[in-house]
Design a protein around this motif. Structure first.
Motif, mmCIF file in Angstrom:
data_model
loop_
_atom_site.group_PDB
_atom_site.id
_atom_site.type_symbol
_atom_site.label_atom_id
_atom_site.label_comp_id
_atom_site.label_asym_id
_atom_site.label_seq_id
_atom_site.Cartn_x
_atom_site.Cartn_y
_atom_site.Cartn_z
ATOM 1 N N ASP A 118 0.846 -1.206 0.000
ATOM 2 C CA ASP A 118 0.000 0.000 0.000
ATOM 3 C C ASP A 118 0.880 1.255 0.000
ATOM 4 O OD1 ASP A 118 -2.747 1.236 0.367
ATOM 5 O OD2 ASP A 118 -1.651 2.076 2.081
ATOM 6 N N HIS A 119 1.960 1.220 0.755
ATOM 7 C CA HIS A 119 2.896 2.356 0.740
ATOM 8 C C HIS A 119 3.522 2.525 -0.646
ATOM 9 C CE1 HIS A 119 2.489 3.245 4.897
ATOM 10 N NE2 HIS A 119 3.044 2.103 5.347
ATOM 11 N N VAL A 120 3.892 1.394 -1.272
ATOM 12 C CA VAL A 120 4.482 1.471 -2.606
ATOM 13 C C VAL A 120 3.485 2.048 -3.605
ATOM 14 C CG1 VAL A 120 5.397 0.103 -4.536
ATOM 15 C CG2 VAL A 120 6.091 -0.426 -2.188
ATOM 16 N N GLU A 121 2.230 1.610 -3.495
ATOM 17 C CA GLU A 121 1.212 2.075 -4.435
ATOM 18 C C GLU A 121 0.967 3.576 -4.324
ATOM 19 O OE1 GLU A 121 -3.442 1.024 -5.651
ATOM 20 O OE2 GLU A 121 -2.491 0.079 -3.924
ATOM 21 N N HIS A 122 1.103 4.100 -3.127
ATOM 22 C CA HIS A 122 0.788 5.516 -2.906
ATOM 23 C C HIS A 122 2.032 6.399 -2.862
ATOM 24 C CE1 HIS A 122 -2.979 3.541 -1.574
ATOM 25 N NE2 HIS A 122 -3.544 4.667 -2.030
ATOM 26 N N LEU A 123 3.119 5.880 -3.397
ATOM 27 C CA LEU A 123 4.287 6.760 -3.534
ATOM 28 C C LEU A 123 3.937 7.958 -4.422
ATOM 29 C CD1 LEU A 123 7.233 4.231 -4.077
ATOM 30 C CD2 LEU A 123 6.899 5.739 -2.116
ATOM 31 N N PRO A 124 4.464 9.162 -4.141
ATOM 32 C CA PRO A 124 4.135 10.332 -4.970
ATOM 33 C C PRO A 124 4.588 10.136 -6.417
ATOM 34 C CG PRO A 124 5.172 10.995 -2.903
ATOM 35 C CD PRO A 124 5.317 9.501 -2.989
ATOM 36 N N ASP A 125 3.750 10.600 -7.333
ATOM 37 C CA ASP A 125 4.060 10.634 -8.773
ATOM 38 C C ASP A 125 4.212 9.251 -9.379
ATOM 39 O OD1 ASP A 125 4.238 13.470 -8.658
ATOM 40 O OD2 ASP A 125 6.314 13.311 -7.964
ATOM 41 N N THR A 126 3.608 8.208 -8.760
ATOM 42 C CA THR A 126 3.737 6.849 -9.268
ATOM 43 C C THR A 126 2.767 6.618 -10.418
ATOM 44 O OG1 THR A 126 4.461 6.004 -7.133
ATOM 45 C CG2 THR A 126 3.591 4.411 -8.704
ATOM 46 N N LEU A 127 3.281 6.100 -11.543
ATOM 47 C CA LEU A 127 2.455 5.718 -12.687
ATOM 48 C C LEU A 127 2.052 4.251 -12.615
ATOM 49 C CD1 LEU A 127 4.465 7.425 -15.580
ATOM 50 C CD2 LEU A 127 2.243 8.148 -14.726
ATOM 51 N N LEU A 128 3.004 3.429 -12.205
ATOM 52 C CA LEU A 128 2.787 1.988 -12.158
ATOM 53 C C LEU A 128 3.809 1.375 -11.214
ATOM 54 C CD1 LEU A 128 1.373 -0.604 -13.390
ATOM 55 C CD2 LEU A 128 3.219 -0.597 -15.095
ATOM 56 N N ALA A 129 3.391 0.353 -10.445
ATOM 57 C CA ALA A 129 4.312 -0.377 -9.567
ATOM 58 C C ALA A 129 4.055 -1.873 -9.726
ATOM 59 C CB ALA A 129 4.123 0.042 -8.114
ATOM 60 N N ASN A 130 5.148 -2.625 -9.892
ATOM 61 C CA ASN A 130 5.068 -4.080 -10.047
ATOM 62 C C ASN A 130 6.027 -4.737 -9.059
ATOM 63 O OD1 ASN A 130 3.343 -3.804 -12.353
ATOM 64 N ND2 ASN A 130 5.154 -3.473 -13.641
ATOM 65 N N VAL A 131 5.695 -5.976 -8.670
ATOM 66 C CA VAL A 131 6.575 -6.790 -7.848
ATOM 67 C C VAL A 131 6.828 -8.096 -8.593
ATOM 68 C CG1 VAL A 131 6.877 -8.043 -5.678
ATOM 69 C CG2 VAL A 131 5.815 -5.785 -5.678
ATOM 70 N N TYR A 132 8.104 -8.431 -8.794
ATOM 71 C CA TYR A 132 8.493 -9.633 -9.526
ATOM 72 C C TYR A 132 9.034 -10.677 -8.557
ATOM 73 C CZ TYR A 132 8.438 -6.669 -13.719
ATOM 74 O OH TYR A 132 8.074 -5.824 -14.730
ATOM 75 N N ALA A 133 8.668 -11.909 -8.830
ATOM 76 C CA ALA A 133 9.286 -13.030 -8.125
ATOM 77 C C ALA A 133 10.592 -13.373 -8.825
ATOM 78 C CB ALA A 133 8.347 -14.223 -8.109
ATOM 79 N N MET A 134 11.288 -14.359 -8.261
ATOM 80 C CA MET A 134 12.586 -14.700 -8.836
ATOM 81 C C MET A 134 12.473 -15.259 -10.252
ATOM 82 S SD MET A 134 14.673 -16.345 -5.623
ATOM 83 C CE MET A 134 16.115 -16.554 -6.648
ATOM 84 N N ASP A 135 11.312 -15.845 -10.585
ATOM 85 C CA ASP A 135 11.129 -16.394 -11.930
ATOM 86 C C ASP A 135 10.600 -15.346 -12.907
ATOM 87 O OD1 ASP A 135 8.615 -16.029 -10.948
ATOM 88 O OD2 ASP A 135 7.911 -18.073 -11.346
ATOM 89 N N ARG A 136 10.633 -14.059 -12.543
ATOM 90 C CA ARG A 136 10.206 -12.926 -13.381
ATOM 91 C C ARG A 136 8.686 -12.862 -13.562
ATOM 92 N NH1 ARG A 136 15.438 -13.753 -12.473
ATOM 93 N NH2 ARG A 136 16.872 -12.708 -13.932
ATOM 94 N N THR A 137 7.964 -13.509 -12.677
ATOM 95 C CA THR A 137 6.508 -13.423 -12.717
ATOM 96 C C THR A 137 6.044 -12.249 -11.865
ATOM 97 O OG1 THR A 137 6.293 -15.807 -13.036
ATOM 98 C CG2 THR A 137 4.349 -14.636 -12.229
ATOM 99 N N ILE A 138 5.092 -11.485 -12.393
ATOM 100 C CA ILE A 138 4.546 -10.356 -11.637
ATOM 101 C C ILE A 138 3.550 -10.909 -10.624
ATOM 102 C CG2 ILE A 138 3.198 -8.229 -11.778
ATOM 103 C CD1 ILE A 138 4.271 -7.813 -14.587
ATOM 104 N N VAL A 139 3.878 -10.804 -9.346
ATOM 105 C CA VAL A 139 3.022 -11.335 -8.279
ATOM 106 C C VAL A 139 2.126 -10.253 -7.688
ATOM 107 C CG1 VAL A 139 4.610 -13.210 -7.742
ATOM 108 C CG2 VAL A 139 4.885 -10.996 -6.593
ATOM 109 N N TRP A 140 2.436 -8.983 -7.995
ATOM 110 C CA TRP A 140 1.563 -7.873 -7.544
ATOM 111 C C TRP A 140 1.795 -6.694 -8.461
ATOM 112 C CZ3 TRP A 140 2.677 -2.886 -6.039
ATOM 113 C CH2 TRP A 140 1.627 -2.140 -5.496
ATOM 114 N N SER A 141 0.743 -5.899 -8.713
ATOM 115 C CA SER A 141 0.866 -4.722 -9.572
ATOM 116 C C SER A 141 -0.274 -3.769 -9.277
ATOM 117 C CB SER A 141 0.838 -5.124 -11.052
ATOM 118 O OG SER A 141 0.849 -3.967 -11.879
ATOM 119 N N THR A 142 -0.035 -2.491 -9.431
ATOM 120 C CA THR A 142 -1.115 -1.512 -9.317
ATOM 121 C C THR A 142 -2.078 -1.627 -10.487
ATOM 122 O OG1 THR A 142 0.288 0.131 -10.427
ATOM 123 C CG2 THR A 142 0.306 0.133 -8.018
ATOM 124 N N ASN A 143 -1.658 -2.299 -11.550
ATOM 125 C CA ASN A 143 -2.548 -2.631 -12.664
ATOM 126 C C ASN A 143 -2.868 -4.115 -12.575
ATOM 127 O OD1 ASN A 143 -3.907 -3.028 -15.047
ATOM 128 N ND2 ASN A 143 -2.313 -2.190 -16.378
#
Length: 497
Positions: A118-143
């Protein structure tokens, strides 16, 4: 006014003619072009390098601060949730791996993960935020549409995993081939991509990756102001440097041109001196013999022959005068000036031409003050007046008006003498050539009269200028320095005839 200054330039040695046809090197023109090109190139290069440095440095600093903030926030959330120090937030970001932490309360892990994201999502001026696992899979995203996708072929992502350091890049437009760049709103100017590695408890292995796309509005405004400042400074600095160098080179070119003219004049007068010396030795005695013989023949000749003999005597006198003019023009002039009565010299010169004035029916108009003393040598002043009056009278063989006017200049520190005639005048091309050695419009003229006038005037700190119109006449203006304490304002009254 008929000039006494020669068109022998068309003739002469081949080397001289070749040199005249060669275009001289124009220092000012070439400097203007080359220096403008060099200074503009340097200013553009400095502006470009400076702006790129500002952008890159600003982007790198913003990326570093973002990475430090997210990593510090991850540590703070782990401590806040009272999770053991043997587990890091990087290990908790992939919910698929929650089973690997049996000693931790699943709800506590979920709450800590949700709070951090939630803190990452509400960073100022954020367009998009993603979290990658070690296998390059997106496990979380604001989209939400990106969750579960596996990203392959992302060099920046792979580099950050391999180097275990944050990686950042700046873009002006979203790349269509980058499937992870699916923003909910299009960036307006500049956006920054940050890859922030998240480590395990040992700090040696990257277990997840946080990707943040930011459009830092304040940073963009600062970069834009930096652009304006850098380019304005580059342009203004380049212009000032160019103008300063142009002024210096222009003055240098003028000095070189002046020295070149003096050198050419000196060489011309040196050559003329050798020639005049040869002419004097070769012609003076024969001319004297011819004149003496002609005078004796004139006394005993018949009346029809006397006219021809008189012409011979006149032509011999003309040739003798040429020799004298050459010798006078090349004689080393002394700079020791004397106080000379200008008005008396004018009267004496007019008196010597009285016969020609009467024969040509020329009206003389004199307008002078009561007294005017100039700084010059008497013999040279006489030479100047004789040359000007002779030219003026020869320009009016069928009558006309000869004007002579003397007025004070520069608050009485100088005298201006203007000699004008109503003769046939000159073309613009002839007017530009009047002070060139050996240029003349008189048939049989030698072409040193006005050259001598200019040389004498400049020798004593004065100047001479000439203007003329065809069929309207010629006007010669001379500036003399006042002799001693004489000032034009002391003699307001004038005289004329």
């Amino acid at each position: 006014m008929v000039l006494n200054s020669d068109d022998a330039a068309a003739s002469g040695p081949p080397d001289a003619r070749l040199a005249r046809h060669q275009q001289p090197f124009n220092l000012l023109r070439w400097f203007s072009l080359v220096s403008l090109l060099i200074i503009a190139s340097v200013a553009a290069a400095l502006g470009y390098v400076s702006t790129r440095f500002v952008v890159n440095d600003s982007v790198e600093r913003d990326a570093m601060l973002t990475a430090q903030f997210i990593q510090a926030m991850a540590q703070a959330e782990v401590r806040h949730a009272r999770i053991p120090a043997t587990v890091t937030m990087g290990e908790l970001l992939d919910p698929r791996l929650d089973a690997l932490h049996p000693g931790l309360d699943a709800s506590v892990v979920a709450d800590a993960r949700i709070e951090f994201l939630d803190h990452v999502e509400h960073l100022p001026d954020t367009l998009l935020a993603n979290v990658y696992a070690m296998d390059r899979t997106i496990v979380w995203s604001t989209n939400p549409q990106l969750i579960g996708r596996k990203i392959e072929g992302d060099d920046d992502l792979d580099e950050s995993f391999a180097s275990r350091t944050p990686v950042s890049a700046s873009y002006h437009k979203a790349a269509d081939e980058r499937e992870e760049q699916q923003f909910e709103r299009e960036p307006r100017y500049l956006f920054i991509e940050n890859y922030i590695p998240m480590f395990d408890a040992s700090g040696s292995q990257v277990v997840s990756m946080v990707e943040v796309y930011k459009e830092p509005q304040d940073l963009v405004r600062r970069i834009q102001r930096g652009y304006v400042l850098i380019w304005s400074s580059s342009i203004i600095g380049g212009v000032l440097i160019y103008l300063g160098l142009f002024w210096i080179v222009r003055r240098g070119a003028a000095m070189l041109a002046s020295q070149q003219r003096r050198l050419v004049a000196s060489e011309t007068f040196a050559a003329l001196g050798e020639m005049s010396s040869a002419v004097a030795h070769s012609l003076r005695n024969p001319l004297a013999t011819i004149r003496s013989s002609a005078e004796l023949a004139h006394e005993v000749a018949s009346e029809p022959a006397q006219k021809n003999i008189a012409d011979i005597i006149g032509q011999v006198d003309r040739m003798s005068r040429w020799v004298r003019e050459l010798l006078v023009s090349l004689r080393p002039a002394s700079d020791e000036a004397e106080a000379v009565d200008l008005l008396g010299a004018i009267d004496d010169a007019l008196a010597s031409f009285s016969g020609q004035i009467e024969r040509y029916r020329v009206e003389v108009m004199v307008n002078t003050p009561l007294a005017a003393s100039v700084s010059i040598q008497p013999m040279l002043l006489t030479q100047i007046l004789n040359s000007l009056f002779a030219n003026a009278l020869e320009a009016m063989p069928k009558g006309g008006r000869l004007g002579i006017e003397v007025t004070p200049e520069q608050g009485g520190r100088q005298w201006r003498m203007v000699v004008s005639d109503s003769g046939k005048g000159m073309s613009q091309q002839q007017e530009r050539m009047v002070f060139k050695p050996f240029f003349t419009t008189k048939q049989g003229g030698l072409g040193v009269g006005l050259v001598l006038v200019k040389r004498i005037m400049e020798r004593f700190g004065g100047s001479v200028s000439l203007t003329s119109r065809e069929e309207e006449g010629t006007r010669v203006s001379l500036i003399f320095n006042v002799a001693g304490g004489d000032h034009g304002t002391q003699h307001p009254a004038g005289r004329g005839r």
